[in-house]
Motif scaffolding. Sequence first.
Motif: not given
Length: 245
Positions: A187-199, A237-244
């Motif tokens: 119910s909150g308004s924050r973004s919650i992000l899991l990030l994959a920076p690449g190798w 991922d770093r480009h903003g694409d969804d990671v499965p």
Amino acid sequence: MNDQSNDVDGTETRTTTRQVLVVGATRGLGLALVEEYVGRGAHVVATERTDGPSGLRTIAERHREAVEVERLDVTRPDQVAALREWLRGRTFDLLLVVAGISLAPRDAAGVDIATADFTRMMETNVLGVMRTVEGLDDLVAAEGAVAVMSSGQGSVANNTSGGFEVYRATKAALNQMVRSYAVRQSSGSRSILLLAPGWVRTDMGGPGAVLEVSESIPPLVDTVEAQRGRPGLRFLDRHGDDVPW
Ligand SMILES: NC(=O)c1ccc[n+]([C@@H]2O[C@H](COP(=O)([O-])OP(=O)(O)OC[C@H]3O[C@@H](n4cnc5c(N)ncnc54)[C@H](OP(=O)(O)O)[C@@H]3O)[C@@H](O)[C@H]2O)c1
């Protein structure tokens, strides 16, 4: 990196500096995130696990107005609580939890890892990171973001090559914990992000990694910033694409 508020006639009335809290910032990707945010004009509180000379200390010396260094080992709940107390009254636009470890060789079977190393990886990468998120998240603005450094290796769906078995398991477990956390925040308004920076070529990534830090972090920060005002959980991922998942 400033936010500008305008009057109805369009005249600028207020400029506020972005406030960023980076956990696990002495070297590698955490340090690069500090440098990137400072370069974009943000004010950064960055944490170190132990004191002593580090890349972070050098940056903080160079940018005394923009960087504060605080102590936090994510496996120490007392230190999470102490940092929360120390920062009482402050509001951050972004909490970035970057701390992580990898203790087993790439090709080792997961079951061959020493129990103590397995426990330490899980304690740091999963429990410690989540205690840090839960312990510090009320310092984050209602419309702000909580970002956690996961990994493409945390994707169960993409695991067709194997390797780094326990490290992968820690990041998959982290992803699952963050999903459960996000359900509680729905119910909150924050973004919650899991990030994959690449190798990336860091102490952890090693010299054989495919990316320089400079190829990973600027686009990753662009991706985090592009999520401003977009509530809910994403694994990107770093480009903003969804990671499965
Ligand atoms: N490099 C890659 O290719 C890659 C790819 C995907 C995801 N990642 C993730 O990105 C994050 C950073 O990785 P990196 O490559 O920058 O690794 P790194 O160069 O080994 O740096 C790890 C950082 O985490 C800190 N840290 C470790 N344990 C900690 C603890 N208990 N409490 C607080 N801080 C702690 C370290 O502090 P000390 O200096 O005190 O040890 C250091 O600042 C990790 O979560 C990693 O899993 C990395």
